[in-house]
Design a protein around this motif. Structure first.
Motif, PDB file in Angstrom:
ATOM      1  N   LEU A  11      16.759 -10.269  42.981  1.00  0.00           N
ATOM      2  CA  LEU A  11      17.077  -8.859  42.730  1.00  0.00           C
ATOM      3  C   LEU A  11      18.561  -8.657  42.448  1.00  0.00           C
ATOM      4  N   THR A  12      19.412  -9.385  43.176  1.00  0.00           N
ATOM      5  CA  THR A  12      20.861  -9.206  43.023  1.00  0.00           C
ATOM      6  C   THR A  12      21.406  -9.794  41.726  1.00  0.00           C
ATOM      7  N   GLU A  13      20.607 -10.619  41.041  1.00  0.00           N
ATOM      8  CA  GLU A  13      21.059 -11.268  39.811  1.00  0.00           C
ATOM      9  C   GLU A  13      20.504 -10.598  38.555  1.00  0.00           C
ATOM     10  N   GLN A  14      19.625  -9.640  38.730  1.00  0.00           N
ATOM     11  CA  GLN A  14      18.987  -9.011  37.578  1.00  0.00           C
ATOM     12  C   GLN A  14      19.946  -8.076  36.839  1.00  0.00           C
ATOM     13  N   CYS A 170      20.454  -8.954  50.490  1.00  0.00           N
ATOM     14  CA  CYS A 170      20.149  -7.821  49.607  1.00  0.00           C
ATOM     15  C   CYS A 170      19.009  -8.150  48.649  1.00  0.00           C
ATOM     16  N   VAL A 171      18.145  -9.053  49.077  1.00  0.00           N
ATOM     17  CA  VAL A 171      16.942  -9.412  48.321  1.00  0.00           C
ATOM     18  C   VAL A 171      15.733  -9.283  49.247  1.00  0.00           C
ATOM     19  N   PRO A 172      14.551  -8.998  48.703  1.00  0.00           N
ATOM     20  CA  PRO A 172      13.359  -8.860  49.546  1.00  0.00           C
ATOM     21  C   PRO A 172      12.989 -10.180  50.224  1.00  0.00           C
ATOM     22  N   GLU A 173      12.315 -10.089  51.348  1.00  0.00           N
ATOM     23  CA  GLU A 173      11.895 -11.285  52.081  1.00  0.00           C
ATOM     24  C   GLU A 173      11.008 -12.180  51.244  1.00  0.00           C
ATOM     25  N   GLU A 174      10.163 -11.597  50.382  1.00  0.00           N
ATOM     26  CA  GLU A 174       9.265 -12.429  49.590  1.00  0.00           C
ATOM     27  C   GLU A 174      10.017 -13.260  48.550  1.00  0.00           C
ATOM     28  N   GLN A 175      11.223 -12.827  48.162  1.00  0.00           N
ATOM     29  CA  GLN A 175      12.021 -13.629  47.235  1.00  0.00           C
ATOM     30  C   GLN A 175      12.718 -14.770  47.956  1.00  0.00           C
ATOM     31  N   VAL A 176      13.281 -14.469  49.122  1.00  0.00           N
ATOM     32  CA  VAL A 176      13.968 -15.496  49.916  1.00  0.00           C
ATOM     33  C   VAL A 176      13.596 -15.321  51.381  1.00  0.00           C
ATOM     34  N   PRO A 177      12.525 -15.978  51.820  1.00  0.00           N
ATOM     35  CA  PRO A 177      12.152 -15.877  53.237  1.00  0.00           C
ATOM     36  C   PRO A 177      13.147 -16.627  54.117  1.00  0.00           C
ATOM     37  N   ALA A 178      13.200 -16.260  55.384  1.00  0.00           N
ATOM     38  CA  ALA A 178      14.092 -16.937  56.329  1.00  0.00           C
ATOM     39  C   ALA A 178      13.443 -16.948  57.702  1.00  0.00           C
ATOM     40  N   ASP A 179      13.523 -18.084  58.376  1.00  0.00           N
ATOM     41  CA  ASP A 179      12.955 -18.232  59.714  1.00  0.00           C
ATOM     42  C   ASP A 179      13.992 -17.765  60.732  1.00  0.00           C
ATOM     43  N   VAL A 180      14.053 -16.456  60.909  1.00  0.00           N
ATOM     44  CA  VAL A 180      15.021 -15.855  61.832  1.00  0.00           C
ATOM     45  C   VAL A 180      14.306 -14.843  62.721  1.00  0.00           C
ATOM     46  N   ILE A 184      17.311  -8.296  58.138  1.00  0.00           N
ATOM     47  CA  ILE A 184      17.887  -7.045  57.631  1.00  0.00           C
ATOM     48  C   ILE A 184      18.001  -7.187  56.120  1.00  0.00           C
ATOM     49  N   ARG A 185      17.213  -6.437  55.386  1.00  0.00           N
ATOM     50  CA  ARG A 185      17.229  -6.529  53.928  1.00  0.00           C
ATOM     51  C   ARG A 185      17.734  -5.212  53.334  1.00  0.00           C
ATOM     52  N   LEU A 186      18.858  -5.284  52.673  1.00  0.00           N
ATOM     53  CA  LEU A 186      19.528  -4.113  52.101  1.00  0.00           C
ATOM     54  C   LEU A 186      19.299  -4.139  50.590  1.00  0.00           C
ATOM     55  N   LEU A 187      18.258  -3.465  50.145  1.00  0.00           N
ATOM     56  CA  LEU A 187      17.812  -3.595  48.766  1.00  0.00           C
ATOM     57  C   LEU A 187      18.543  -2.623  47.848  1.00  0.00           C
ATOM     58  N   THR A 188      19.720  -3.056  47.418  1.00  0.00           N
ATOM     59  CA  THR A 188      20.599  -2.224  46.594  1.00  0.00           C
ATOM     60  C   THR A 188      20.272  -2.303  45.109  1.00  0.00           C
ATOM     61  N   GLY A 189      19.504  -3.306  44.700  1.00  0.00           N
ATOM     62  CA  GLY A 189      19.135  -3.429  43.296  1.00  0.00           C
ATOM     63  C   GLY A 189      20.198  -4.135  42.461  1.00  0.00           C
ATOM     64  N   PRO A 190      19.962  -4.260  41.161  1.00  0.00           N
ATOM     65  CA  PRO A 190      20.903  -4.954  40.276  1.00  0.00           C
ATOM     66  C   PRO A 190      22.266  -4.266  40.241  1.00  0.00           C
ATOM     67  N   GLU A 191      23.305  -5.078  40.134  1.00  0.00           N
ATOM     68  CA  GLU A 191      24.665  -4.546  40.137  1.00  0.00           C
ATOM     69  C   GLU A 191      25.065  -3.996  38.757  1.00  0.00           C
ATOM     70  N   ILE A 192      26.042  -3.104  38.761  1.00  0.00           N
ATOM     71  CA  ILE A 192      26.600  -2.584  37.509  1.00  0.00           C
ATOM     72  C   ILE A 192      27.101  -3.747  36.651  1.00  0.00           C
ATOM     73  N   LEU A 193      27.827  -4.654  37.271  1.00  0.00           N
ATOM     74  CA  LEU A 193      28.278  -5.880  36.630  1.00  0.00           C
ATOM     75  C   LEU A 193      27.343  -6.975  37.144  1.00  0.00           C
ATOM     76  N   ALA A 194      26.466  -7.444  36.290  1.00  0.00           N
ATOM     77  CA  ALA A 194      25.348  -8.301  36.724  1.00  0.00           C
ATOM     78  C   ALA A 194      25.813  -9.455  37.614  1.00  0.00           C
ATOM     79  N   GLY A 195      25.219  -9.528  38.798  1.00  0.00           N
ATOM     80  CA  GLY A 195      25.493 -10.611  39.729  1.00  0.00           C
ATOM     81  C   GLY A 195      26.734 -10.439  40.587  1.00  0.00           C
ATOM     82  N   SER A 196      27.513  -9.376  40.371  1.00  0.00           N
ATOM     83  CA  SER A 196      28.743  -9.179  41.135  1.00  0.00           C
ATOM     84  C   SER A 196      28.421  -8.464  42.441  1.00  0.00           C
ATOM     85  N   THR A 197      28.019  -9.223  43.441  1.00  0.00           N
ATOM     86  CA  THR A 197      27.533  -8.629  44.691  1.00  0.00           C
ATOM     87  C   THR A 197      28.662  -8.118  45.600  1.00  0.00           C
TER      88      THR A 197
END
Length: 307
Positions: A11-14, A170-180, A184-197
């Motif tokens: 999501l953060t790279e779109q 800042c990506v959904p769990e289904e994109q990058v799961p983690a055993d924790v 906390i998933r902060l779904l901000t969506g694609p950046e104005i400048l692509a990939g600049s998180t």
């Protein structure tokens, strides 16, 4: 974990469709675009409120038993963690070891880009051992895109030691799961400048860290109402704030509040306790210690006992 070659699907790279003509906008249009997009950071934090609340509760419980809070990240995420940790001692008078920020590449990475260090999972694992992180501690791994090997290595090692593990991404769990323990998933969506998180994702991350550290300190009795009664009086600005807190919460003049502050050893919380109960500094210190530093509980207990 998502294969590193598949980052473009995250999501953060779109590509943000609302900023595809970014280089054609005038300055005012750029500002307006950023303003619209930044509002999504606040919405993203609201979407994670249950996970944030659980993090506060469980972190406060562990720190109250002698544990520590660690933020672990790389690049912008690591810098934000270090910043939040560094702000705790002056704001809440906490010892530097209580909340610590760990960044891939060490202190030099705060000023000079060391992003290549984030790919070393083994370094993340090693840092957990280096800091002696154990079952009372909390480790919050911060990685906007969710894939940073250094952070995953640290979280895995921390979980193995029995620490509370939290993933902030800042990506959904289904994109990058983690055993924790907490996601906390902060779904901000694609950046104005692509990939600049460092943009929306960074803003949402800072908001979330503000909530976690402040909420935890509130639960630990570091505040009274919305006042920083554990503020460290280390310069003229903070001394003035301390005196204003005392005059606001008591019937004292500024001069009398200044005198009370000195008699308390420049500790606002102790000064308020002394004023409200009439006890001396030594008795006040013991009373606060008895009630884990919680001013409201200490005052209530003293007055109940007196009655």
């Amino acid at each position: 974990m998502t294969n590193l070659q598949e980052r473009g699907h995250l999501l953060t790279e779109q590509i943000n469709p609302d900023s595809q003509n970014l280089d054609e906008l005038d300055a005012q249009e750029i500002v307006e675009l950023f303003n619209r997009e930044d509002q999504k950071a606040v919405t993203a934090v609201a979407g994670a409120k249950l996970a944030l609340a659980r993090t506060i509760e469980e972190t406060a419980a562990r720190l109250g038993r002698g544990g520590r809070l660690f933020y672990v990240g790389a690049g912008t995420s690591g810098r934000l963690g270090v910043l939040d940790a560094a702000e705790c001692p002056p704001t809440f008078c906490t010892p530097p070891e209580l909340v610590q920020g760990i960044i891939a590449g060490g202190a030099s990475a705060l000023l000079k880009s060391s992003e290549e260090k984030e790919d070393r999972r083994e370094d993340g694992e090693a840092i957990i051992r280096e800091y002696g992180i154990g079952s009372l501690d909390v480790v919050i791994g911060i990685t906007a895109g969710g894939t940073t090997p250094y952070v995953h290595g640290a979280l895995s090692a921390a979980k193995g030691e029995g620490a509370l593990t939290v993933m902030m991404a800042c990506v959904p769990e289904e994109q990058v799961p983690a055993d924790v323990d907490i996601n906390i998933r902060l779904l901000t969506g694609p950046e104005i400048l692509a990939g600049s998180t460092r943009l929306k994702a960074g803003t949402a991350t800072k908001l979330a860290l503000n909530i976690i550290s402040t909420g935890t300190m509130v639960k630990l009795g570091k505040t009274y109402g919305n006042r920083m009664v554990d503020v460290a009086v280390t310069n003229s600005k903070l001394r003035d704030r301390a005196i204003r807190i005392l005059t606001d919460l008591t019937d004292l003049s500024r001069d009398l509040a200044s005198d009370l502050l000195e008699r308390s050893g420049k500790r606002v919380k102790l000064a308020l306790l002394m004023h409200w109960t009439g006890v001396d500094q030594t008795t006040g210190e013991a009373l606060l210690q008895q009630h884990q530093g919680n001013l409201r509980v200490a005052v209530h207990s003293y007055k109940q006992h007196k009655n």
